[in-house]
Design an enzyme around this catalytic site. Structure first.
Site, PDB file in Angstrom:
ATOM      1  N   ASP A  22     -42.673 107.869  71.884  1.00 37.50           N
ATOM      2  CA  ASP A  22     -41.795 108.522  70.911  1.00 37.50           C
ATOM      3  C   ASP A  22     -41.092 107.406  70.115  1.00 37.50           C
ATOM      4  OD1 ASP A  22     -40.097 110.538  69.695  1.00 37.50           O
ATOM      5  OD2 ASP A  22     -38.516 109.902  71.098  1.00 37.50           O
ATOM      6  N   ASP A  24     -37.726 107.767  67.730  1.00 38.50           N
ATOM      7  CA  ASP A  24     -36.257 107.790  67.673  1.00 38.50           C
ATOM      8  C   ASP A  24     -35.657 107.730  69.082  1.00 38.50           C
ATOM      9  OD1 ASP A  24     -35.674 108.204  64.781  1.00 38.50           O
ATOM     10  OD2 ASP A  24     -36.798 110.060  65.082  1.00 38.50           O
TER      11      ASP A  24
HETATM   12  O1  BG6 Z   1     -35.640 115.105  59.898  1.00 41.61           O
HETATM   13  P1  BG6 Z   1     -36.738 114.227  60.382  1.00 41.61           P
HETATM   14  O2  BG6 Z   1     -36.542 112.755  60.038  1.00 41.61           O
HETATM   15  O3  BG6 Z   1     -38.089 114.724  60.003  1.00 41.61           O
HETATM   16  O4  BG6 Z   1     -36.646 114.217  61.971  1.00 41.61           O
HETATM   17  C1  BG6 Z   1     -36.868 115.356  62.780  1.00 41.61           C
HETATM   18  C2  BG6 Z   1     -36.404 115.067  64.196  1.00 41.61           C
HETATM   19  O5  BG6 Z   1     -37.076 113.908  64.669  1.00 41.61           O
HETATM   20  C3  BG6 Z   1     -36.819 113.594  66.023  1.00 41.61           C
HETATM   21  O6  BG6 Z   1     -37.506 112.401  66.351  1.00 41.61           O
HETATM   22  C4  BG6 Z   1     -35.349 113.424  66.293  1.00 41.61           C
HETATM   23  O7  BG6 Z   1     -35.157 113.334  67.682  1.00 41.61           O
HETATM   24  C5  BG6 Z   1     -34.539 114.593  65.746  1.00 41.61           C
HETATM   25  O8  BG6 Z   1     -33.174 114.331  65.818  1.00 41.61           O
HETATM   26  C6  BG6 Z   1     -34.911 114.854  64.299  1.00 41.61           C
HETATM   27  O9  BG6 Z   1     -34.180 115.969  63.854  1.00 41.61           O
END
Ligand code: BG6
Length: 261
Positions: A22, A24
């Site tokens: 993963d 984030d």
């Molecule tokens: O809004 P994005 O950048 O497409 O990300 C979607 C989600 O991505 C995930 O990786 C995060 O844990 C979430 O917090 C986030 O909302």
């Protein structure tokens, strides 16, 4: 989900030959940036809504609401899941839909508002990566393993680039792929299964490394050979409960043994 006896913090390349990370909170130090952007977007909406309807204006709670309803999930799925926890249903809206005005609030407009706040922060402060985010994929590849990054985020490619990690993975499956091919988001295992397919390694010979409860659950539901939880806070028990075989505080704790065939 049954809790197994925890295994050692070891990626044994005799039993797995690929690892799907993963992004984030695992590779990049961006989980808190997402969390605070979500809080600002939801709190503004909840305040406006309470003014107009007299309904509950309890703010979005950090970290509990983030971890339970938003972390690891696709953007709009995060909006729907949190709103559902407050008994709120909004129209879906569309890409052209915008504006924080209560009358126009939609699932899409809340997601876009959060994305603007998130990107403002990234533009101003950049993207930090965890030290082992570079070292571990390199160590794995040097030992013959294949590595993937699997993220719900539509900003995945831009963040990997900003963190200097874009060349470090054989395969990337992200939120844009999910939309394009119509894959359901975590906790469904579809994104990880797609990564295993592109890596050409069966799930049972692939490890998943995740910090989100939804992501760990996805790894376990997909039948992945090793599911590693990364606990950046006080989530260890929850990660085990969601199906992690082992939980570490940082990628640097993971040893790699053997060599992939
Ligand atoms: O809004 P994005 O950048 O497409 O990300 C979607 C989600 O991505 C995930 O990786 C995060 O844990 C979430 O917090 C986030 O909302």
């Amino acid at each position: 989900m049954a809790v197994d006896t925890p295994t050692d913090a070891v990626i044994g390349l005799d039993t797995v030959s690929a690892v799907a990370f993963d992004m984030d909170g695992v590779l990049t130090d961006t989980a808190a940036v997402h969390a605070s952007a979500w809080k600002r977007a939801f709190d503004e909406f909840l305040r406006e809504r309470a003014k107009a309807t007299g309904d509950d204006a309890r703010p979005f709670r950090l970290p509990d609401d983030y971890l339970a309803y938003v972390d690891g999930r696709e953007r709009l799925d995060g909006v729907r899941t949190f709103l559902r926890s407050r008994g709120i249903t909004l129209p879906e809206g569309g890409a052209a839909d915008g504006g924080p005005d209560l009358g126009e609030a939609t699932v899409a407009s809340l997601g876009e508002r959060k994305d603007r706040l998130f990107l403002e922060h990234i533009r101003e402060f950049g993207v930090a990566r965890f030290p082992a985010a570079l070292a571990l994929p390199r160590r794995l590849r040097a030992a013959g393993a294949r590595v993937a990054v699997v993220s719900a985020s539509r900003n995945c490619a831009a963040l990997l680039h900003a963190a200097g990690l874009e060349e470090e993975f054989d395969v990337r499956v992200d939120g844009n792929d999910a939309r394009r091919i119509g894959l359901p988001g975590k906790p469904d295992p579809a994104l990880f299964l797609e990564a295993a397919r592109r890596l050409d390694v069966p799930p049972e010979r692939t490890a998943v490394v995740e910090d989100a409860l939804a992501g760990v659950e996805a790894g376990r539901r997909g039948g992945f050979g090793l599911v590693v939880g990364v606990d950046r806070g006080h989530l260890s028990a929850g990660l085990y409960h969601s199906g992690a075989h082992v939980v570490v505080a940082d990628l640097a704790e993971l040893a790699v043994t053997g060599a992939a065939a």
